[in-house]
Design a protein around this motif. Structure first.
Motif, PDB file in Angstrom:
ATOM      1  N   HIS A 327     -54.294 -12.001  66.785  1.00  0.00           N
ATOM      2  CA  HIS A 327     -55.718 -12.507  66.461  1.00  0.00           C
ATOM      3  C   HIS A 327     -56.834 -11.872  66.904  1.00  0.00           C
ATOM      4  CE1 HIS A 327     -59.148 -15.070  67.077  1.00  0.00           C
ATOM      5  NE2 HIS A 327     -58.574 -15.955  66.144  1.00  0.00           N
ATOM      6  N   PRO A 328     -57.771 -11.461  66.142  1.00  0.00           N
ATOM      7  CA  PRO A 328     -58.857 -10.347  66.521  1.00  0.00           C
ATOM      8  C   PRO A 328     -59.179 -10.438  67.707  1.00  0.00           C
ATOM      9  CG  PRO A 328     -59.376 -11.620  64.524  1.00  0.00           C
ATOM     10  CD  PRO A 328     -58.234 -12.092  64.861  1.00  0.00           C
ATOM     11  N   TRP A 334     -50.744  -2.407  73.481  1.00  0.00           N
ATOM     12  CA  TRP A 334     -49.439  -2.855  72.600  1.00  0.00           C
ATOM     13  C   TRP A 334     -49.901  -3.024  71.152  1.00  0.00           C
ATOM     14  CZ3 TRP A 334     -51.795  -7.342  71.234  1.00  0.00           C
ATOM     15  CH2 TRP A 334     -52.514  -7.773  72.269  1.00  0.00           C
ATOM     16  N   LEU A 335     -51.192  -3.246  70.863  1.00  0.00           N
ATOM     17  CA  LEU A 335     -51.671  -3.763  69.669  1.00  0.00           C
ATOM     18  C   LEU A 335     -51.199  -2.718  68.326  1.00  0.00           C
ATOM     19  CD1 LEU A 335     -52.977  -5.846  68.062  1.00  0.00           C
ATOM     20  CD2 LEU A 335     -55.178  -4.539  68.118  1.00  0.00           C
ATOM     21  N   MET A 336     -51.323  -1.410  68.775  1.00  0.00           N
ATOM     22  CA  MET A 336     -50.941  -0.343  67.813  1.00  0.00           C
ATOM     23  C   MET A 336     -49.508  -0.738  67.310  1.00  0.00           C
ATOM     24  SD  MET A 336     -53.527   1.482  67.214  1.00  0.00           S
ATOM     25  CE  MET A 336     -52.657   2.807  66.305  1.00  0.00           C
ATOM     26  N   LYS A 337     -48.757  -0.828  68.078  1.00  0.00           N
ATOM     27  CA  LYS A 337     -47.125  -1.310  67.810  1.00  0.00           C
ATOM     28  C   LYS A 337     -47.228  -2.347  66.938  1.00  0.00           C
ATOM     29  CE  LYS A 337     -44.103   0.862  70.504  1.00  0.00           C
ATOM     30  NZ  LYS A 337     -43.355   0.957  71.779  1.00  0.00           N
ATOM     31  N   VAL A 382     -41.709 -13.444  52.809  1.00  0.00           N
ATOM     32  CA  VAL A 382     -43.260 -13.326  52.296  1.00  0.00           C
ATOM     33  C   VAL A 382     -44.033 -14.432  53.476  1.00  0.00           C
ATOM     34  CG1 VAL A 382     -45.113 -13.449  50.963  1.00  0.00           C
ATOM     35  CG2 VAL A 382     -42.948 -12.202  50.381  1.00  0.00           C
ATOM     36  N   GLU A 383     -43.351 -15.580  53.124  1.00  0.00           N
ATOM     37  CA  GLU A 383     -44.026 -16.719  53.904  1.00  0.00           C
ATOM     38  C   GLU A 383     -43.862 -16.351  55.438  1.00  0.00           C
ATOM     39  OE1 GLU A 383     -45.272 -19.240  53.430  1.00  0.00           O
ATOM     40  OE2 GLU A 383     -44.771 -20.031  51.238  1.00  0.00           O
ATOM     41  N   SER A 384     -42.889 -15.812  56.087  1.00  0.00           N
ATOM     42  CA  SER A 384     -43.025 -15.419  57.431  1.00  0.00           C
ATOM     43  C   SER A 384     -43.798 -14.565  58.038  1.00  0.00           C
ATOM     44  CB  SER A 384     -41.457 -15.074  58.163  1.00  0.00           C
ATOM     45  OG  SER A 384     -41.214 -13.697  57.705  1.00  0.00           O
ATOM     46  N   MET A 385     -44.152 -13.659  57.118  1.00  0.00           N
ATOM     47  CA  MET A 385     -45.177 -12.665  57.317  1.00  0.00           C
ATOM     48  C   MET A 385     -46.439 -12.888  56.994  1.00  0.00           C
ATOM     49  SD  MET A 385     -43.831  -9.005  57.149  1.00  0.00           S
ATOM     50  CE  MET A 385     -45.060  -8.352  58.099  1.00  0.00           C
ATOM     51  N   LYS A 386     -46.977 -13.918  56.024  1.00  0.00           N
ATOM     52  CA  LYS A 386     -48.202 -14.277  55.536  1.00  0.00           C
ATOM     53  C   LYS A 386     -49.161 -14.497  56.827  1.00  0.00           C
ATOM     54  CE  LYS A 386     -49.332 -17.981  53.546  1.00  0.00           C
ATOM     55  NZ  LYS A 386     -49.075 -19.087  52.324  1.00  0.00           N
ATOM     56  N   GLN A 387     -48.734 -15.513  57.639  1.00  0.00           N
ATOM     57  CA  GLN A 387     -49.794 -15.859  58.866  1.00  0.00           C
ATOM     58  C   GLN A 387     -50.164 -14.445  59.683  1.00  0.00           C
ATOM     59  OE1 GLN A 387     -50.970 -18.933  58.490  1.00  0.00           O
ATOM     60  NE2 GLN A 387     -52.256 -18.177  59.943  1.00  0.00           N
ATOM     61  N   PRO A 388     -49.318 -13.755  60.359  1.00  0.00           N
ATOM     62  CA  PRO A 388     -49.815 -12.755  61.045  1.00  0.00           C
ATOM     63  C   PRO A 388     -50.417 -11.702  60.351  1.00  0.00           C
ATOM     64  CG  PRO A 388     -47.298 -12.692  60.951  1.00  0.00           C
ATOM     65  CD  PRO A 388     -48.009 -13.958  60.192  1.00  0.00           C
ATOM     66  N   VAL A 389     -50.256 -11.363  58.945  1.00  0.00           N
ATOM     67  CA  VAL A 389     -51.019 -10.572  58.130  1.00  0.00           C
ATOM     68  C   VAL A 389     -52.384 -10.989  58.018  1.00  0.00           C
ATOM     69  CG1 VAL A 389     -51.406  -9.405  56.062  1.00  0.00           C
ATOM     70  CG2 VAL A 389     -48.937  -9.615  57.112  1.00  0.00           C
ATOM     71  N   LEU A 390     -52.525 -12.165  57.631  1.00  0.00           N
ATOM     72  CA  LEU A 390     -53.971 -12.784  57.431  1.00  0.00           C
ATOM     73  C   LEU A 390     -54.633 -12.805  58.630  1.00  0.00           C
ATOM     74  CD1 LEU A 390     -53.102 -15.615  55.044  1.00  0.00           C
ATOM     75  CD2 LEU A 390     -54.082 -13.429  54.721  1.00  0.00           C
ATOM     76  N   MET A 391     -54.141 -13.028  60.080  1.00  0.00           N
ATOM     77  CA  MET A 391     -55.056 -12.516  60.935  1.00  0.00           C
ATOM     78  C   MET A 391     -55.243 -11.096  61.503  1.00  0.00           C
ATOM     79  SD  MET A 391     -54.071 -15.209  63.883  1.00  0.00           S
ATOM     80  CE  MET A 391     -52.660 -16.088  64.089  1.00  0.00           C
ATOM     81  N   ALA A 392     -54.378 -10.311  61.248  1.00  0.00           N
ATOM     82  CA  ALA A 392     -54.533  -8.921  61.330  1.00  0.00           C
ATOM     83  C   ALA A 392     -55.651  -8.358  60.579  1.00  0.00           C
ATOM     84  CB  ALA A 392     -53.322  -8.148  61.212  1.00  0.00           C
ATOM     85  N   PRO A 435     -70.680  -7.973  58.432  1.00  0.00           N
ATOM     86  CA  PRO A 435     -70.459  -6.969  57.481  1.00  0.00           C
ATOM     87  C   PRO A 435     -68.996  -6.534  57.640  1.00  0.00           C
ATOM     88  CG  PRO A 435     -71.855  -6.151  59.081  1.00  0.00           C
ATOM     89  CD  PRO A 435     -71.829  -7.553  59.263  1.00  0.00           C
ATOM     90  N   HIS A 436     -68.486  -6.693  59.056  1.00  0.00           N
ATOM     91  CA  HIS A 436     -67.094  -6.290  59.222  1.00  0.00           C
ATOM     92  C   HIS A 436     -66.095  -7.321  58.192  1.00  0.00           C
ATOM     93  CE1 HIS A 436     -63.571  -4.887  61.019  1.00  0.00           C
ATOM     94  NE2 HIS A 436     -63.107  -5.846  61.536  1.00  0.00           N
ATOM     95  N   GLN A 437     -66.397  -8.406  58.076  1.00  0.00           N
ATOM     96  CA  GLN A 437     -65.614  -9.431  57.698  1.00  0.00           C
ATOM     97  C   GLN A 437     -65.537  -8.811  56.098  1.00  0.00           C
ATOM     98  OE1 GLN A 437     -66.789 -13.089  57.983  1.00  0.00           O
ATOM     99  NE2 GLN A 437     -65.052 -14.241  57.362  1.00  0.00           N
ATOM    100  N   LEU A 438     -66.552  -8.321  55.550  1.00  0.00           N
ATOM    101  CA  LEU A 438     -66.657  -7.929  54.176  1.00  0.00           C
ATOM    102  C   LEU A 438     -65.798  -6.768  53.899  1.00  0.00           C
ATOM    103  CD1 LEU A 438     -67.941  -8.602  51.271  1.00  0.00           C
ATOM    104  CD2 LEU A 438     -69.507  -6.569  51.954  1.00  0.00           C
ATOM    105  N   THR A 439     -66.110  -5.709  54.845  1.00  0.00           N
ATOM    106  CA  THR A 439     -65.270  -4.715  54.562  1.00  0.00           C
ATOM    107  C   THR A 439     -63.978  -4.784  55.056  1.00  0.00           C
ATOM    108  OG1 THR A 439     -65.806  -3.939  56.775  1.00  0.00           O
ATOM    109  CG2 THR A 439     -67.067  -2.801  55.320  1.00  0.00           C
TER     110      THR A 439
END
Length: 1827
Positions: A327-328, A334-337, A382-392, A435-439
């Motif tokens: 979550h942002p 640890w976030l980089m990893k 794909v399902e398992s990764m969707k949630q974290p990717v959308l948050m990231a 603007p950050h959300q847009l970029t």
């Protein structure tokens, strides 16, 4: 492969570069490549047979790597194998010079790159030569002594080389490697790391399934068990993981990972080091040694699939447990990893899918069908990764990682990934405030663009989103927000590249076979015209707001700022893309609009003007005919009109309108050359009018116009880039453009339209040159000859015209010709150039303007330097022209490099990795073909050094040493690039540079001197003349640099000169690599050379050398080696001569000594004069020199070391035991003879001589090597050195070190302090003394004895350090001394060390520790028994106070730790000595004892195949300790730290003793957390109840040591990795403690549980029963009578729910709801006087527990609203008015809910019914919220 091509070539190529076939001159390339290949084969084969490594072999291997760049692997399989085998032989020549080895290795890597081209049957490479090479460089025995200098890159080159060769190792290799490296697997020793990293690098994992028993099956069980059983992350664990990942990836389906999967995922989760729980301490080792994400990802993606798909279940668990970290609002190191994991995992799965479904089959065995990923598997992934990717997407680290992840996920399942991204994108486009959300959303949309457009059967509605997205993106073109503007440009460009902007709406009426989707797209496409026009309006607004007057004051710079130039680039490329993709109708409207905008306004030419002109150029490029019709007449008329007046040409400042029209004209002429021809008369007329304008700005624009006209007509380039060949001008009936949306280019039908200069165009070019260039050259020539006067401005203007002519017509002008410079290097091989055709037939009948310009420029240059050297502007122009004369054939190298870079970036962002097969968009493919053409242009002329070049280089050198610094630096840059281009020219130029440094020259100015130094220094990354890796050059430059200290121009007052010398010396030291002396070519390589010469297809262009030549080659090789030795000695003598000069300034003396120290080598002895010099320098006045001398003499002593004889022995004869079958490691009867037994030590001369010493500690622990080598007995060894049998060099050292005055001085210097408080035990000095005593025996002991005794008695820091260094050297150097000498040595040393150790101080104890550790390293303990016994004498004597005790223990520990497993007897003695003393009072002693205990028990490991140790065991020790801790465990009162710090007289009670003991035990537990391999969990568990009792709950530093330590221990234990069988034991203890009477203990159980569960998540999850037990424990503690415990239980429960350890199910919900309904007793009217009832009633506790339970469930999903949540919130709200503490809990929960769901409240609202929303709004905003 076309038939006729095979006929031309005569063979089937392995794999050629396909883009060559699309070049306009493709038909000539087959013949050309065959010629070049024949040349390479002939010369390379010949060079190897004549044994000429340099220059012959090196020159032709370079040509071969150029051939690979130009044509790919365009040779047959036979040649491919020959090349590889030959280079393999060359790389593995022992003693080969490193720089040669690296250049061969890099070529070999690229030959082996495509492993599918050669199968294991075609090629087999032995592994041992590579291993020997790797060992000799990476584990060099002499590098640390300065006898070898390796470049930093060598490690990576070698690793890549091994990786490339690995698939071709023979079948027997695995077993041989195991035999070689298994004996090194001793986990306490550094060799363990070495062995495991060798396994990781070398073990082959690609084998056909029937060979697996010879491959990984030999080692898999052994290594995986080792991995499973280590718990504390040693450094080598990461290497094992890398090996398993590679194994898994290469053998999908052949290994069953299921039994290990929970363990694998638990360890992966641990290696992220995520912060968990309340007070967690991270062990530093966990961070430094954590796994490499790239390999983790590979391993995971290889385990997916299969019938159970076990790995996917765990992966779901992994992502749901770490999801909230993405979550942002969370951030940390640890976030980089985590982001890397996210980015790489989808890419890895796509790679695997590609391999299983789309890759061409080759010899590597495919994945068996049973284990391929099914569609269901992919969907699950794909399902398992969707949630974290959308948050990231909105992460703090930027959205790039998420965008790459989405790009790959969308390739697999667009219908799952794209809709949620769109849902985030549309609102982001509407909002203005974020603007950050847009970029972030736009960059993710760019990633999924191709998947969105190609739609496909799973996601047909994708393309419908294109227009809405494009229209909504337009507001992003915003002059006030730079980053938004750039990302919008990128977004629009990406989408328009993929979509033809054609209005297809009329097709609705004409066609009736359209699908629903197609009809929708057709009607939508009517908006395209609108979009284009709106986009242009936006751009015009952007331009208006960035004109110069608006953005800056008059005074500032007139150039564009960096940001503006980026916007300009973005604007022009996006606009150009849009117009390329337009239909003709839309284009015409756009053209009209841009024409009106450009011609009705007048722009300044710096910022806005450039942008507008760029837009016009874009239009002109797309459809030249239509555009030029508008622009050229308009601009020409305006210019003619404005220049009609005579005075204009002389004005300094020109009219803005004139400038603007010129600029506009110069940009629109950058179009297809043949379309310019109709306007040639007008254009030439304009040029004649404007080139001689007086105003600089005016004539510069005119020069640009000239340049662009010439360029457009002479270059070869593609003229259309649109996404479908043939453009969009066909009628809709024939071809419907919407079918082309997102279509990739078809490589085989690209139909590129090339512009190739026609006869007419060529004639036009030469007409312009004759008309405009010729007169300028004549004027300058007359000026240079002094016949005509010209002002400086005139000269500059002429030069400008000449330069632009050269830049425009460069590719038409043949290269500079003339004879080559000969005699620079002797060679028996022809070093001729290979010629390439680049589509230009030079017209030899015309004048070669390149040579004409060259001639005039040289005359002019000499004239200016003579007469007006301060005309720097003209000199700049001349320098630029010289550079282009030499290097420019139509494109510049730096431009090519940056275009290549941007091409790869675009390719990456738009490629389809799933299907592969070069499915790029058409524009990209065309770009790649053009790059191929450009690359040929850059390589066309080759590197032959001709006399013309020689003249030009000398001119450049003159400019590089001229008066003005800017001229110098510009000229130097051109000079350096030329030096890097032409072969061997450095040998020609270096003497000229050195001439200026000669001390005898009195006429050299300081400027020349500095210039010459800069020429030697070179630029970053270019050639460095001072350090060419060649004896001839170094022998000239190094002495010259040193001698220049005597030059009259040298002044150390000038800081710039001092800095230059520092940089020079520094660069030489940094870049120096050992230069070879031995250039012998082995016979095996010569034989391969013959087979290359004898091969056919194409037949080498020259045959085998004659016998006469072969003999000559052998003789030359021998001569060359002798020559190298001679030059080496000559250089050393030259440097020594310089040093003899008394006048040499100190700085140069230091530089010379530095150079000398680089020249000490391990394969050739240093001349005696240099040895004498270094030995004398040991007592030099300057500290720097002394330091260099110490290192050098240590190296010299290594050179002089006499080899000792070694013999193999059989360990079985020694032990009398036969080794059991299978693997048995550790202490066993077979290696007992290696261990220390005090009853059988060699105490007499005879025992000593017959004793078998094994020095290295790791031998025999794991298994025996095939041949165990030990030193032969003393009588077989060479005799000791004595003055009669010494060589000259040895004698020099001997004489000096037996001189008492010399030694006295030396010891005085060595015992000075260098930097107070920073000094440490110095390994260099230790090496010096070790070398002395190793080479000369005890010859120097008598002289040193008195000094050592004096030093030992002095307690100063520096004196103690000095004596420690000498003692360590003595002990290590006495390795081969005879028995009587060793005895005498100990007689002297033991009392000395006793004295010294009694004087030990804070400053010196670390040095003594290092001293003893160094002395004991790699030595047989039975040799050192005197030392070990001395250290063992009661270390805790109490004399000298607690500090000395602690230090003595430290020193002892240093010695024993080096001996590892070989001294069990001493460890037992030490333990029994320490045990009664564990109740020490002093903290420092306790800590030391703790550390010593760690080392004592280190050997007690539970590793597979390992026997129980003979050293002390933890289990027995713990029992004894626990019995003494009984009083604490049984008592119930709180444990206070009331220990008096003096050791009182009488015996204190048991309890106090127990507390002291506990303190020491805690120190031991803390010390061993990071060091041991396995954790003694059962023993720790017995301590747990006690720790829980003591550990405080709050974080407060004011607690005493005992409590703090207990807390730390708990934190460390809870993070420990548990084996599955240990988990129930831990839980049992925790359940027991949860019932204890102390609420602190119950509270701590929960914090312990949080960390323990997270750090062992998947292991615990793998057994259902355990999960139930944990859940029951937490729910039980929810009903604890103590409020704090209840709240902690709720937090714990919430955490478990959040990381998906427990799931929210109906039973849990009903349980809590039932508890909530517990009735509270009515408040009775109490008597006012009676005491309030403090203990809460049972009912209140239960009711609170229920509320806390509900609260935990709600807080467990902070970022979303699951289906069960609304109901729970309603349940909770009912308790808002209950008694405290319930009310407080409800309030906290609601406020937290509000805080975490506030951001996305709009979407979360959807989950509630209206009634619930009313209640909720009421709650969240009600007055109670503020109460």
């Amino acid at each position: 492969m076309k038939k006729d091509q095979v006929e031309t070539l005569g063979f089937v190529p392995q794999k050629e570069i396909v883009y060559n076939k699309l070049l306009p001159y493709a038909e000539r390339l087959d013949r050309e490549s065959n010629d070049i290949l024949a040349q390479i084969k002939g010369n390379l084969g010949r060079a190897v047979q004549l044994r000429e490594l340099w220059p012959g072999v090196l020159f032709w291997t370079r040509k071969l790597s150029t051939y690979l760049r130009l044509y790919g692997r365009k040779f047959n399989k036979e040649d491919h194998v020959f090349f590889i085998k030959l280079l393999y032989e060359l790389v593995t020549i022992p003693k080969l010079e490193i720089s040669m080895m690296q250049s061969f290795a890099r070529l070999l890597v690229s030959l082996l790159k495509k492993k599918e081209l050669l199968s294991q049957d075609d090629l087999e490479l032995p592994w041992r030569p590579l291993y020997d090479l790797y060992e000799s460089i990476l584990y060099s025995k002499t590098e640390h002594l300065g006898l070898n200098w390796f470049p930093n890159s060598v490690e990576n080159v070698l690793k890549t080389l091994v990786k490339s060769c690995r698939p071709y190792f023979p079948k027997t290799a695995t077993q041989e490697m195991l035999d070689e490296w298994r004996p090194l697997l001793c986990p306490f020793d550094v060799t363990m790391q070495k062995a495991i990293s060798y396994f990781e690098l070398f073990l082959p994992t690609i084998m056909p399934p029937e060979q697996h028993h010879k491959g990984f099956k030999l080692w898999f069980d052994e290594l995986i068990n080792l991995w499973v059983s280590v718990q504390n992350l040693p450094t080598w664990e990461g290497n094992l993981v890398n090996l398993f990942a590679r194994l898994a990836n290469d053998n999908i389906g052949y290994i069953n990972w299921d039994p290990y999967i929970p363990k694998i995922f638990t360890r992966i989760l641990r290696s992220f080091n995520l912060p968990v729980g309340t007070s967690q301490m991270i062990v530093p080792r966990y961070v430094t040694n954590s796994y490499d994400i790239g390999h983790v990802v590979l391993w995971v993606s290889a385990m997916l699939g299969g019938s159970q798909n076990q790995a996917q279940k765990q992966l779901n668990g992994l992502f749901s447990s770490i999801a909230s970290f993405y979550h942002p609002s969370n951030n940390g190191r640890w976030l980089m990893k985590l982001m890397k994991l996210l980015q790489r995992l989808p890419a890895s799965v796509v790679r695997r899918l590609h391999r299983e479904r789309y890759k061409k089959p080759c010899w590597i065995s495919p994945v068996p069908p049973s284990h391929r990923l099914t569609d269901q598997d992919v969907t699950d992934f794909v399902e398992s990764m969707k949630q974290p990717v959308l948050m990231a997407m909105f992460s703090k680290t930027g959205s790039m990682d998420a965008a790459q992840a989405l790009q790959n996920l969308a390739l697999m399942r667009p219908e799952l990934v794209i809709p949620p991204v769109l849902e985030k994108t549309y609102p982001a486009m509407e909002t203005l405030t974020e603007p950050h959300q847009l970029t972030a959303t736009l960059s993710c949309m760019i990633g999924v663009a191709r998947s969105l457009l190609s739609g496909g059967r799973h996601y047909p509605e994708g393309p419908a989103h294109v227009l809405p997205l494009l229209m909504r993106a337009l507001p992003g073109v915003d002059p006030n927000d730079f980053s938004k503007c750039m990302i919008t440009f990128q977004f629009i460009a990406t989408f328009t590249t993929l979509v033809p902007l054609v209005d297809c709406s009329s097709a609705l009426h004409e066609k009736n076979d359209l699908t629903e989707m197609e009809r929708e797209l057709c009607s939508a496409s009517a908006e395209f015209e609108d979009f284009v026009l709106q986009f242009m309006d936006r751009c015009f607004a952007l331009i208006d707001s960035s004109t110069l007057e608006q953005t800056r004051e008059e005074t500032e710079t007139e150039k564009m700022t960096h940001l503006e130039s980026l916007v300009e680039l973005g604007l022009s490329s996006t606009f150009s893309t849009i117009l390329t993709q337009c239909s003709m109708e839309i284009f015409k409207v756009a053209l009209e609009k841009v024409f009106n905008f450009a011609t009705t306004n007048i722009f300044e030419t710096r910022v806005a003007g450039r942008m507008v002109a760029d837009m016009c150029r874009a239009a002109a490029k797309c459809h030249p005919a239509e555009s030029l019709r508008l622009f050229v007449p308009h601009c020409c008329n305006s210019i003619t009109h404005l220049t009609a007046n005579e005075d204009v040409s002389n004005e300094e400042e020109l009219d803005k309108e004139l400038l603007w029209n010129l600029q506009l004209l110069s940009e629109v002429t950058r179009v297809d050359g043949e379309k310019l021809l109709p306007y040639r008369t007008q254009l030439v007329q304009i040029l004649q009018l404007t080139l001689r304008l007086r105003c600089k700005q005016g004539y510069t624009l005119a020069c640009n116009l000239l340049h662009h006209i010439l360029r457009s007509t002479v270059l070869t380039y593609p003229t259309d880039y649109c996404s479908v060949p043939g453009g969009f001008n066909r009628p809709l009936q024939e071809h419907l453009p919407i079918k082309d949306w997102g279509r990739p280019g078809d490589l085989w039908n690209l139909e590129i339209k090339w512009h190739v200069p026609s006869v007419e165009e060529t004639a036009f070019v030469f007409y312009i040159l004759d008309l405009l260039l010729q007169p300028e050259l004549q004027r300058l020539q007359r000026y240079a000859q002094g016949e005509q006067d010209m002002s400086r401005d005139d000269v500059l203007q002429s030069l400008n015209i000449i330069q632009h002519c050269l830049l425009g017509a460069g590719s038409m002008l043949p290269p500079l010709g003339g004879p080559p410079v000969t005699g620079l290097v002797p060679s028996m091989i022809s070093l001729e150039e290979t010629k390439l055709y680049i589509g230009v037939d030079y017209d030899m009948s015309r004048e070669n303007y390149r040579e004409a310009i060259c001639k005039v420029m040289r005359q002019l240059l000499h004239y200016i330097l003579e007469h007006s050297e301060d005309d720097t502007k003209s000199l700049f122009a001349i320098i630029k022209i010289i550079s282009d004369l030499m290097h420019f054939k139509g494109s510049h190298k730096h431009e090519f490099d940056s275009r290549w870079k941007s091409f790869t970036l675009v390719k990456k962002s738009m490629e389809n990795r799933l299907h592969g097969k070069k499915q790029h968009i058409r524009a990209l493919l065309i770009d790649r073909v053009l790059l191929q053409h450009e690359m040929r242009k850059l390589l066309v002329e080759g590197c032959e050094y001709k006399t013309v070049h020689q003249d030009l280089l000398r001119d450049l050198l003159r400019l590089s040493t001229s008066t003005y610094s800017q001229v110098r630096s510009k000229a130097q840059n051109v000079l350096f690039s030329a030096l890097g281009t032409y072969n061997f020219c450095c040998r020609d130029i270096t003497p000229l540079v050195l001439e200026l440094l000669k001390p005898t020259r009195t006429d050299v100015t300081q400027q020349q001197f500095k210039g010459a130094l800069y020429c030697l220094l070179g630029n970053h990354g270019g050639v460095c003349l001072a350090n060419l890796h060649d004896w001839d050059c170094i022998a000239q430059t190094w002495p010259a640099i040193v001698r220049s200290g005597l030059s009259s121009a040298m002044s150390l007052e000038k800081p710039s000169i001092v800095r230059l010398f520092d940089d020079l010396a520094d660069k030489v030291h940094r870049q120096y690599e050992t230069i070879g002396i031995d250039f012998t070519v082995p016979e095996s390589a010569v034989f391969l050379g013959q087979s290359i010469t004898n091969s056919s297809q194409p037949t080498p262009h020259m045959g085998t050398p004659t016998d006469q030549e072969l003999k000559q080659g052998l003789a030359l090789q021998k001569a060359k080696n002798q020559e190298a030795e001679r030059k080496y000695e000559h250089l050393v003598r030259a440097l020594l001569e310089c040093l003899d000069n008394r006048d040499l300034p100190w700085k140069f003396e230091h530089i010379a000594i530095g150079f000398l120290s680089l020249l000490i080598r391990d394969d050739y002895p240093l001349p005696a004069s240099a040895v004498r010099f270094f030995v004398q320098s040991l007592n030099h006045d300057a500290l720097v020199v002394r330091k260099m001398a110490i290192a050098a003499v240590a190296g010299i002593l290594k050179q002089l070391k006499r080899p000792r004889k070694k013999v193999p022995i059989s360990p079985y004869d020694k032990s009398g035991v036969t080794e059991p079958e299978g693997l048995v490691a550790g202490d066993r009867p077979g290696n007992d003879w290696l261990q220390y037994h005090s009853d059988s030590l060699p105490q007499t001369q005879q025992a000593w001589d017959s004793f078998c010493f094994v020095e290295k500690t790791h031998w025999g622990y794991y298994c025996w090597p095939k041949k165990l080598m030990v030193y032969a007995p003393p009588d077989e060894q060479p005799q000791h050195l004595c003055p009669d049998n010494m060589s000259e060099r040895e004698r020099i050292i001997y004489d000096k070190f037996t001189e008492p005055t010399f030694i006295k001085q030396l010891i005085e210097f060595l015992s000075l302090e260098d930097r107070k408080g920073k000094d440490k035990f110095n390994p260099r000095r230790f090496c010096l003394f070790k070398g002395l005593f190793r080479n000369y025996g005890d010859a120097f002991v008598p002289v040193l004895k008195p000094h050592m005794e004096k030093l030992a008695g002095d307690s100063h820091e520096s004196t103690q350090r000095c004596v420690a260094e000498i003692i360590a050297g003595l002990v290590r150097g006495s390795k081969h001394w005879s028995f009587d000498k060793v005895e005498a040595l100990w007689e002297f040393l033991i009392p000395l060390m006793r004295t010294a150790l009694s004087n030990i101080t804070v400053e010196t104890y670390a040095d003594w520790g290092t001293c003893v550790a160094t002395a004991c390293e790699s030595r047989d303990p039975r040799k050192l028994h005197r030392l070990l016994e001395m250290l063992m004498e009661c270390p805790l004597s109490g004399e000298g106070g607690s500090f000395v005790d602690a230090c003595r223990l430290y020193v002892l520990q240093g010695g024993l730790a080096q001996q590892e497993w070989r001294v069990p007897e001493l460890l037992h003695r030490l333990l029994s000595y320490l045990e009664p003393k564990l109740t020490q009072v002093y903290k420092n002693v306790r800590e030391r004892i703790g550390s010593v205990l760690t080392y004592i028990f280190m050997i007690d490991v539970a590793l597979p195949y390992t026997q129980p140790t003979k050293s002390p065991r933890i289990a027995e020790f713990t029992e004894r300790v626990l019995s003494k801790l009984k009083p604490l465990i049984e008592g119930d009162e709180e444990i206070q730290n009331h220990v008096v710090e003096e050791n009182g007289v009488g015996e204190q009670d048991e309890r106090t003793q127990a507390i002291k003991l506990l303190k020491t035990v805690l120190k031991w537990q803390m010390a061993s957390a990071g060091r041991s391999f396995s954790t003694p969990v059962p023993q720790q568990l017995q301590l747990l109840p006690l720790l829980f009792k003591i550990a405080p709950v709050e974080n407060d530093d004011s607690y005493d040591e005992l409590k703090r330590d207990a807390k730390t221990c708990l934190s460390l234990m809870s993070q420990g990795l548990l084996y599955p069988e240990q988990i129930p034991l831990v839980l049992e203890v925790l359940q027991e403690i949860a019932g204890s009477s102390s609420w602190h203990a119950r509270f701590s159980v929960l914090t312990y549980l949080q960390i323990m569960v997270f750090y062992n998540l998947f292991t615990i999850l793998s057994t259902e029963q355990t999960v139930q037990d944990v859940r029951a424990l937490v729910i039980r503690l929810l009903e604890d009578e103590q409020l704090e415990v209840r709240e902690m239980a709720a937090t714990t429960l919430s955490g478990f729910l959040q990381c998906n350890f427990l799931t929210m199910d109906a039973s849990m919900q009903t349980h809590f709801e039932a508890l909530c309904k517990t009735r509270l007793p009515k408040k009775r009217k109490r008597d006012l006087g009676s005491v309030m009832d403090t203990i809460p009633s049972v009912d209140l506790v239960r009711r609170h527990a229920g509320v806390l339970g509900l609260s935990a469930c709600i807080l467990s999903s902070p970022y979303d609203v699951p289906t069960w949540m609304p109901q729970l919130l309603m349940d909770l709200s009912a308790h808002l008015n209950d008694t405290q503490p319930i009310e407080m809990t409800v309030k906290k929960t609601l406020s937290n809910f509000r805080r975490t769901h506030h951001d996305n409240w709009l979407e979360h609202k959807q989950q509630f019914t209206d009634d619930q929303l009313v209640v909720l709004t009421d709650l969240l905003v009600s007055p109670c919220y503020y109460a």
